[in-house]
Scaffold this motif. Structure first.
Motif, PDB file in Angstrom:
ATOM      1  N   THR A  68       0.573  -1.133  -0.090  1.00  0.00           N
ATOM      2  CA  THR A  68      -0.113   0.205  -0.176  1.00  0.00           C
ATOM      3  C   THR A  68       0.940   1.255  -0.093  1.00  0.00           C
ATOM      4  OG1 THR A  68      -1.732  -1.267   1.222  1.00  0.00           O
ATOM      5  CG2 THR A  68      -1.907   1.126   1.187  1.00  0.00           C
ATOM      6  N   GLY A  73      -8.432  -2.469  -3.658  1.00  0.00           N
ATOM      7  CA  GLY A  73      -7.551  -2.728  -2.727  1.00  0.00           C
ATOM      8  C   GLY A  73      -7.853  -4.443  -2.338  1.00  0.00           C
ATOM      9  N   GLY A 104      -4.341  -0.936  -1.101  1.00  0.00           N
ATOM     10  CA  GLY A 104      -3.013  -1.264  -1.780  1.00  0.00           C
ATOM     11  C   GLY A 104      -3.127  -1.952  -3.268  1.00  0.00           C
ATOM     12  N   ASP A 126      -7.389  -3.265   2.754  1.00  0.00           N
ATOM     13  CA  ASP A 126      -6.213  -2.141   2.510  1.00  0.00           C
ATOM     14  C   ASP A 126      -6.640  -1.587   1.080  1.00  0.00           C
ATOM     15  OD1 ASP A 126      -4.867  -3.440   0.204  1.00  0.00           O
ATOM     16  OD2 ASP A 126      -4.090  -5.136   1.761  1.00  0.00           O
TER      17      ASP A 126
END
Length: 380
Positions: free
Chosen positions: A292, A370, A316, A314
Motif C-alpha cells: 500500500t 484494494g 494497496g 487495505d
C-alpha cells in the motif's frame, strides 16, 4: 465336470435303491448308510456336497444323527435334507433346530427332490466362493495396509529429513548473518561518503530481509515437522495481539502516510500460541503495508457463530496474477505470477493459522480499490 457327492442315510433298502437310482441317473455320485452311526463314520472320512437323511431309523434317529454330524468340523456347512413321513409342525421345527436345512415328506416328488437338492448344493457352493472371496479380500486388505504403512513410514522419514534439512539451513544462515550484521554496524560508524552510505543501507536491508526469511523458514520447518504439538496453546486476546503488531509497525506505516484503524469493541478470546499468532498477524499486516503506497488499512474483529473473523481491508495493489485461490499453489511451485507477493512470510502465516485449525483467505475488493485479508479462528 466333477459330480456332486451325496450321502443317503435310510434304514429301508428299497428307499435307498430308489434314491440311489434317481441320483445316479441325474449325474450325482452317491454313498449310502443304513443307520446314523454309519453316516457319522462316512462324514468323518469323506467330504459330501449334501446329505439326504431319514428321520425314523432304529437306534439313533435322524435328529440325533444330524446333531452329531454338525459337530464334525468339515460338516458345518453341508446341506442336510430330512426325508420323513411326519408332517407335524413339532417334527419339522425339531429338524431345523438340530441343524437341518430342508425337509421332504414321503412319498416325495422326484422332480421336487432334484430341484431342492440342486438348489442347496448351489447355495453351499456360492457360500464357499463368497467365503473364499472374503478371505482373499482380507488378505489383500492386510497386504495393502502393510504396503501403505511402509509407504507412509517412508514419506514420514523423507518429510522428517526435509524439515531437519530446512532447520539446519536456517540455523546455518543465521550464524554468518550475525557476523555480517555486526560488520555492517561497524561500517556505519566509519563511512561518511554518501555512495558508501547508500551501499551500506542496501546491504543492511538485504541482510535484514535474509534474517527475517531464515527465521520464517525455521518456524515453517518446526510447524511442518511437529504440527500442533509445537504450539503452546492458551487463551489469548486476539485484539491485543493485533494492537501490538500495529504499534510495532506504526513507524513504517507513518512513513508511507498509511492510516491503520482497528475496530474492536470487546475482548475476543481464542485458543492460540501467542508468539506464533503474533508472527502470523505481523506478517499479514506488514504485507498490507508493503503493498500500500498510501491510504488506509482497516482491521475488524467480528464474532460469527462460534468463530472469530478478522477482516483486514487495505487500499494497496491487487493480486493481478492467476486466480487468488491458487496463490499458495503458485508459491509452492515457485511460479511467482502475482504482483502482490511476500511469499515466505505469507506462507508462514498460512501454516500458523492452519495449525490453529483456522483458515486464511485473500481476495481483491469488488471495486478493485484494494485487497481483503480474512482470518477465521474458533472462539473460546
Amino acid at each position: 465336470m466333477t459330480k456332486s457327492k451325496v450321502l443317503i442315510v435310510d434304514d429301508n433298502p428299497k428307499n435307498l435303491q430308489v434314491l440311489a437310482s434317481l441320483l445316479t441317473d441325474n449325474n450325482y455320485s452317491i454313498e449310502v448308510a443304513l443307520n446314523g452311526n454309519d453316516a457319522i463314520d462316512w462324514v468323518k472320512d469323506q467330504v459330501f456336497d449334501a446329505i439326504l437323511l431319514d428321520i425314523m431309523m432304529p437306534g439313533m434317529d435322524g435328529f440325533e444323527t444330524c446333531k452329531q454330524i454338525r459337530q464334525v468340523k468339515i460338516c458345518k456347512d453341508i446341506p442336510i435334507i430330512f426325508l420323513t413321513a411326519r408332517e407335524d409342525i413339532e417334527s419339522i421345527t425339531t429338524g431345523f433346530n438340530v441343524g437341518g436345512n430342508d425337509y421332504l415328506t414321503k412319498p416325495f416328488n422326484h422332480e421336487e427332490l432334484l430341484v431342492r437338492l440342486a438348489n442347496h448344493i448351489e447355495l453351499k457352493e456360492s457360500r464357499r466362493k463368497l467365503a473364499d472371496l472374503n478371505e482373499w479380500l482380507n488378505e489383500e486388505v492386510d497386504k495393502k495396509t502393510i504396503e501403505l504403512k511402509e509407504a507412509n513410514d517412508k514419506l514420514r522419514r523423507l518429510d522428517d529429513s526435509k524439515n531437519d534439512f530446512l532447520k539446519s539451513i536456517s540455523h546455518e544462515i543465521r550464524t554468518p548473518l550475525n557476523g555480517i550484521v555486526g560488520s555492517l554496524n561497524l561500517l556505519k560508524g566509519y563511512s561518511e561518503e554518501s555512495y558508501f552510505t547508500e551501499v551500506i543501507e542496501l546491504l543492511d536491508r538485504s541482510v535484514m530481509n535474509l534474517e527475517k526469511y531464515s527465521y520464517a523458514a525455521l518456524q515453517i520447518a518446526n510447524l511442518q515437522l511437529r504440527g500442533k504439538t509445537q504450539l503452546n496453546l492458551q487463551q489469548v486476546d486476539w485484539g491485543v495481539i493485533i494492537c501490538d503488531c500495529v504499534k510495532q509497525l506504526s513507524v513504517i506505516a507513518e512513513e508511507k502516510d498509511i492510516k491503520i484503524e482497528i475496530q474492536n469493541d470487546e475482548p475476543v478470546k481464542v485458543n492460540a500460541d501467542f508468539q506464533y499468532l503474533q508472527s502470523a498477524m505481523d506478517a499479514l499486516i506488514n504485507s498490507c503495508i508493503i503493498f500500500t503506497e498510501s491510504g488506509h488499512i482497516n482491521i475488524k474483529l467480528l464474532k460469527d457463530e462460534g468463530t472469530i473473523v478478522m477482516e483486514m481491508e487495505d487500499s494497496g495493489s491487487l493480486f493481478n496474477g492467476n486466480n487468488v485461490e491458487h496463490f499458495f499453489d503458485s508459491i509452492n511451485n515457485q511460479n511467482y505470477n502475482f504482483e502482490r507477493n511476500n511469499a515466505m512470510e505469507l506462507y508462514l502465516a498460512k501454516i500458523i493459522i492452519e495449525s490453529h485449525g483456522g483458515t486464511l483467505l485473500f481476495d481483491n475488493k469488488e471495486d478493485k480499490s484494494g485487497v481483503i485479508t480474512k482470518v477465521v479462528l474458533e472462539e473460546v
